[in-house]
Design an enzyme around this catalytic site. Structure first.
Site, short mmCIF file in Angstrom:
data_model
loop_
_atom_site.label_atom_id
_atom_site.label_comp_id
_atom_site.label_asym_id
_atom_site.label_seq_id
_atom_site.Cartn_x
_atom_site.Cartn_y
_atom_site.Cartn_z
N LYS A 115 0.83 -1.21 0.00
CA LYS A 115 0.00 0.00 0.00
C LYS A 115 0.86 1.25 0.00
O LYS A 115 0.49 2.26 -0.59
CB LYS A 115 -0.97 -0.01 1.19
CG LYS A 115 -1.99 -1.13 1.07
CD LYS A 115 -3.41 -0.73 1.39
CE LYS A 115 -4.34 -1.81 0.88
NZ LYS A 115 -5.66 -1.83 1.45
N LYS A 197 -3.61 -10.86 -7.32
CA LYS A 197 -4.95 -11.18 -6.79
C LYS A 197 -6.00 -10.20 -7.31
O LYS A 197 -5.69 -9.05 -7.59
CB LYS A 197 -4.94 -11.25 -5.25
CG LYS A 197 -4.95 -9.92 -4.55
CD LYS A 197 -5.38 -10.08 -3.07
CE LYS A 197 -5.64 -8.69 -2.49
NZ LYS A 197 -6.47 -8.64 -1.32
N LYS A 200 -10.34 -4.97 -5.25
CA LYS A 200 -11.33 -3.95 -5.57
C LYS A 200 -10.70 -2.62 -5.94
O LYS A 200 -11.34 -1.77 -6.53
CB LYS A 200 -12.39 -3.80 -4.48
CG LYS A 200 -11.93 -3.64 -3.06
CD LYS A 200 -13.17 -3.53 -2.17
CE LYS A 200 -13.04 -4.23 -0.85
NZ LYS A 200 -12.06 -3.65 0.07
P1 ATP Z 1 -8.18 -3.44 -1.60
O1 ATP Z 1 -8.01 -3.61 -3.08
O2 ATP Z 1 -8.93 -2.21 -1.20
O3 ATP Z 1 -6.94 -3.70 -0.81
P2 ATP Z 1 -9.26 -6.07 -1.43
O4 ATP Z 1 -10.11 -6.34 -2.62
O5 ATP Z 1 -7.92 -6.70 -1.39
O6 ATP Z 1 -9.20 -4.55 -1.16
P3 ATP Z 1 -10.02 -6.37 1.35
O7 ATP Z 1 -10.96 -5.37 1.84
O8 ATP Z 1 -8.58 -6.22 1.71
O9 ATP Z 1 -10.14 -6.53 -0.22
O10 ATP Z 1 -10.49 -7.82 1.76
C1 ATP Z 1 -11.74 -8.21 2.24
C2 ATP Z 1 -11.75 -9.72 2.40
O11 ATP Z 1 -11.74 -10.35 1.12
C3 ATP Z 1 -10.53 -10.27 3.13
O12 ATP Z 1 -10.93 -11.31 3.98
C4 ATP Z 1 -9.64 -10.77 2.04
O13 ATP Z 1 -8.80 -11.81 2.47
C5 ATP Z 1 -10.65 -11.25 1.03
N1 ATP Z 1 -10.14 -11.13 -0.32
C6 ATP Z 1 -9.78 -10.00 -0.96
N2 ATP Z 1 -9.37 -10.23 -2.20
C7 ATP Z 1 -9.46 -11.58 -2.37
C8 ATP Z 1 -9.16 -12.46 -3.46
N3 ATP Z 1 -8.71 -12.01 -4.60
N4 ATP Z 1 -9.38 -13.78 -3.28
C9 ATP Z 1 -9.85 -14.25 -2.12
N5 ATP Z 1 -10.15 -13.48 -1.05
C10 ATP Z 1 -9.95 -12.17 -1.16
#
Ligand code: ATP
Ligand code: LTN
Length: 333
Positions: A115, A197, A200
């Site tokens: 980040k 991965k 969002k």
């Molecule tokens: P950002 O892009 O804002 O960092 P993010 O999409 O990575 O967000 P988080 O808010 O960090 O999402 O995660 C919310 C939940 O979803 C967490 O439990 C995280 O482990 C899960 N998660 C996020 N992305 C994935 C993915 N690609 N596959 C499986 N689980 C995920």
């Protein structure tokens, strides 16, 4: 334990729109687990401001996220669904725990490094101490288990270390939580770069399927998914794009990889992409319908928010008081 049930805590940030990765990696498991555990599911808006947010947008997204929890199948009468910012104990316990966390530990956090790279113009102290706030979230409710995607394992480990350190100094104040990583959907990858991965905050909208994407958009995104030139459907490291599509299919249909491979034996990539797209539409359509309905029930959602914040607050206060007393703060008269 509450009523003979173990306690579960998890949360999601209200940054961006939820993706299929968030759903298959986290939310879907939450629903399954909600029968077995006493659950707290928070919209962690304190965490969201570690990255600059537009205030109105944050408020809307937080509300939508809370509504999505319910639309995905979490019963708000049985699960404590609430905003983190409504329970001041999170910030208060985080401060105490910061004094029991070493900078060396925080320096090792890969999410911070990622980040910080992404937001080089705003590497604030909150971004750095983010894992301690997360530890406070979990420990406040004496959670036994924390379901998260595999990307959050490091945060769970630091939570356990901090709790263990505190307990060894002051006695059993905190329950040491266990991570829960669902088998299917643990790590859903980007549709445009299967080595990364699905996230969002990805700038390329074709990389992620958003939970509120129209069915036609979902199908289009799968058709455009990056694959390879091997031409055969197999589940192996050399074909990350295909492997990701199979993972998504299995998580969406609750089938095993072997079952999926048998089903697609001898088929082309086009057939696989269509089948995966359809399996995703089948799970997201009912969720979207429910979300639309709930968004119109303003008074109902408001009452859930109020009631659950009170419930969360009552539990949080108990742990916070114990921690305050343990470190030597005077009791309030
Ligand atoms: P950002 O892009 O804002 O960092 P993010 O999409 O990575 O967000 P988080 O808010 O960090 O999402 O995660 C919310 C939940 O979803 C967490 O439990 C995280 O482990 C899960 N998660 C996020 N992305 C994935 C993915 N690609 N596959 C499986 N689980 C995920
Ligand atoms: N850091 C997590 C969100 C989060 C969380 C938590 C998850 C904040 N506090 C407590 C589980 C338990 C994330 O980025 N997904």
């Amino acid at each position: 334990m509450i009523d003979g049930k173990k306690i579960l805590f998890s949360g999601m940030q209200a940054t961006g729109t939820l993706t299929l990765g968030n759903y298959l990696g986290a939310l879907k498991n939450w629903v399954t687990l909600s029968n077995e555990y006493e659950c707290y599911y928070s919209v962690v808006d304190l965490h969201s401001i570690t990255v600059r947010q537009d205030p109105e947008e944050l408020r809307t997204r937080a509300r939508n996220l809370l509504t999505l929890y319910i639309a995905a199948g979490l019963d708000p009468e049985k699960n404590c669904i609430y905003y983190q910012s409504h329970v001041s104990g999170h910030a208060e316990l985080a401060w105490i725990l910061e004094c029991f966390t070493y900078v060396g530990e925080l320096n090792r956090m890969t999410q911070f490094k990622d980040k910080a790279r992404k937001h080089a113009d705003n590497i604030n102290a909150g971004l750095y101490t983010y894992p301690v706030l997360m530890a406070a979230d979990i420990l406040l409710y004496q959670a036994d288990v924390v379901p998260v995607g595999s990307d959050q394992m490091q945060h769970l480990e630091i939570t356990r270390d901090i709790a263990g350190r505190f307990n060894s100094l002051y006695g059993d104040i905190f329950t040491i939580p266990e991570p829960y990583i669902g088998k299917a959907g643990a790590r859903i990858m980007s549709l445009q770069d299967p080595e990364k991965k699905m996230s969002k905050s990805d700038e390329n909208p074709n990389a992620s399927v958003y939970l509120l994407d129209e069915p036609s958009v979902i199908m289009k995104k799968f058709k455009r998914a990056v694959t390879d030139s091997e031409g055969c459907i197999a589940y192996r490291d050399e074909q990350p794009g295909i492997r990701n599509l199979i993972d998504i299919y299995c998580a969406a249909t609750d089938k095993t990889v072997d079952e999926a491979l048998k089903e697609f034996e001898g088929q082309g990539y086009g057939t696989l992409k269509t089948a995966v797209g359809e399996s995703v539409v089948a799970i997201l359509e009912p969720l979207q319908k429910r979300f639309k309905e709930l968004s119109e029930e303003k008074t109902y959602i408001d009452s859930i928010i109020k009631k659950n914040a009170e419930k969360a607050e009552a539990t949080a206060q108990k742990t916070l008081k114990a921690a305050q007393e343990a470190v030597g703060f005077p009791a309030r008269m």
